[in-house]
Structure formats: structure tokens, C-alpha cells
Enzyme design. Structure first.
Site, PDB file in Angstrom:
ATOM      1  NE  ARG A   1      24.575 -17.583 -28.647  1.00 24.97           N
ATOM      2  CZ  ARG A   1      24.085 -18.704 -29.170  1.00 24.97           C
ATOM      3  NH1 ARG A   1      23.227 -18.653 -30.177  1.00 24.97           N
ATOM      4  NH2 ARG A   1      24.438 -19.882 -28.672  1.00 24.97           N
TER       5      ARG A   1
ATOM      6  CG  HIS B   1      22.020 -19.039 -25.909  1.00 23.47           C
ATOM      7  ND1 HIS B   1      22.700 -19.658 -24.885  1.00 23.47           N
ATOM      8  CD2 HIS B   1      21.816 -19.994 -26.849  1.00 23.47           C
ATOM      9  CE1 HIS B   1      22.918 -20.929 -25.194  1.00 23.47           C
ATOM     10  NE2 HIS B   1      22.393 -21.157 -26.385  1.00 23.47           N
TER      11      HIS B   1
ATOM     12  CG  ASP C   1      24.452 -23.798 -26.041  1.00 26.38           C
ATOM     13  OD1 ASP C   1      23.267 -24.172 -25.959  1.00 26.38           O
ATOM     14  OD2 ASP C   1      24.865 -23.027 -26.934  1.00 26.38           O
TER      15      ASP C   1
ATOM     16  CD  GLU D   1      21.497 -26.258 -30.941  1.00 27.03           C
ATOM     17  OE1 GLU D   1      21.409 -25.718 -29.822  1.00 27.03           O
ATOM     18  OE2 GLU D   1      21.778 -25.637 -31.969  1.00 27.03           O
TER      19      GLU D   1
ATOM     20  CG  HIS E   1      19.712 -25.143 -26.701  1.00 26.82           C
ATOM     21  ND1 HIS E   1      20.189 -24.021 -27.330  1.00 26.82           N
ATOM     22  CD2 HIS E   1      18.458 -24.832 -26.277  1.00 26.82           C
ATOM     23  CE1 HIS E   1      19.263 -23.084 -27.306  1.00 26.82           C
ATOM     24  NE2 HIS E   1      18.202 -23.551 -26.655  1.00 26.82           N
TER      25      HIS E   1
END
Length: 202
Positions: free
Chosen positions: A72, A117, A124, A181, A184
Site C-alpha cells: 500500500r 502494508h 489482507d 483484524e 491481516h
């Protein structure tokens, strides 16, 4: 330019289903996110090789991996911050955070000013059948709720079993989970533990 240490995971991980949510509009913001010019799962080669091993482990069960986000860019994280501070922008609330007050997103850890990320070894993802049908994990991806915590008690026994199977497969090949999460995971021995990248996903 994309660093040489980064690869397209779809070329390495067998059977990988790529559903890059932030390259499109089906996400908690409701529109494509800065830095995503193509729906490609980029990650460090070390992470992709480890993920391929997970996929090999799961194949005899008729299961494949489905990714929602990989590397990301930091500009995407900044985009999330801007969105979180605009309390009038709640287009995707009903699907992704129906029970959460947007004013608490930073306080409760749903939004952060930095993301693992951006180091290239966090992913994810979920488990799916070969036809793409996702296993029941108790909540959808990116659902802002305590029910998305890895050890949540308020989900079905089937979802708990699926989460346990998933987490065990990821751990066996060097990924550590994130307690808040279920989707994740980060490679424990990531090659860039202190470096945050901002090249475009293209």
C-alpha cells in the site's frame, strides 16, 4: 519505479484470487484510493514466496487464497487519513462501519497514520474455494467492529474454525497475525522492517 525486491504475487502464488479493493470503489471509502492505478497485488519477493507455501499447504483441502490488499503506497494511507477527518463523508458506512462513530476511527485503531502494508510484506486476505466463494469468517473484510478481532467470541463455530485453520496455515510459513483484524498478516522476518514505500501500484 517499483523496487527490484517487489514482485507481482499473482505470478508466484498458485491459484491466487486478486480482489484489490482500494483500486476500485468497493471499500470503506467508496471510491478508488490514491496510489492504486491497477488491481495488482505487489509485495516483497520474500512475502510472495512464503504466501506461495501457504497456498501449497491449502490446495489439498480445495482452498485458495484471495487477497484484498498487499503493498500500500504511503499516499494511500494519507488518503485514508483525509477521509477519516471528513465527518460528512459516510457513503460506505452501512456496509463497512454501521455501528462505529466516524469520530472514533483514530482512537479505536481503525485508521492509522502509518501502515505496515507500505513496507511491502503485509497482506489482507481470506480463504476461498477454487470457484472463488469465500469461506465464512464471521465478518467481511474491512468490517470495523470487535467481531473482526481474530479471537472474537461473537461469531459462529464454523467461522471460528475457519479463522483457526487460516491463521495456522499463515503462521506455519512465517506470517504473524494482527489481533484486531482476522484478515491481516505480516511476514515476521520482513526485508524492510523500517522502510515505508510510496511507488504506485501499476
Amino acid at each position: 519505479e517499483r523496487p527490484a525486491a517487489f514482485v507481482d504475487a499473482a505470478k508466484i502464488v498458485p491459484g491466487l484470487i486478486v480482489d484489490m479493493r482500494y483500486a476500485g470503489s468497493h471499500n470503506f471509502v467508496g471510491r478508488p484510493i490514491d496510489g492504486y492505478e491497477a488491481p495488482r497485488c505487489l509485495m516483497t519477493q520474500a512475502a510472495a514466496v512464503a504466501l506461495a507455501q501457504v497456498a501449497h499447504d491449502l490446495a489439498p483441502r480445495g482452498l485458495v487464497l484471495k487477497v484484498f490488499d498487499c503493498y500500500r503506497p504511503t499516499r494511500a494511507v494519507t488518503n485514508f487519513e483525509r477521509w477519516a477527518r471528513d465527518l460528512t463523508d459516510t457513503a460506505a458506512k452501512a456496509e463497512f462501519y454501521p455501528d462505529v462513530d466516524k469520530r472514533t476511527l483514530f482512537r479505536d485503531g481503525y485508521i492509522s497514520s502509518r501502515s505496515g502494508h507500505s513496507r511491502g510484506s503485509t497482506v489482507d486476505l481470506t480463504l476461498a474455494r477454487a470457484d472463488g466463494h469465500e469461506l465464512d469468517m464471521g465478518t467481511p473484510f474491512d468490517f470495523f467492529s470487535p467481531r473482526s478481532w481474530a479471537a472474537a467470541a461473537s461469531i459462529s463455530d464454523e467461522a471460528k474454525a475457519n479463522r483457526a485453520l487460516f491463521a495456522a496455515a499463515m503462521r506455519r510459513h512465517g506470517f504473524r497475525p494482527y489481533e484486531k483484524e482476522w484478515w491481516h498478516f505480516t511476514l515476521s522476518h520482513e526485508p524492510f522492517p523500517d522502510r515505508y514505500f510510496d511507488f504506485l501500484v501499476r
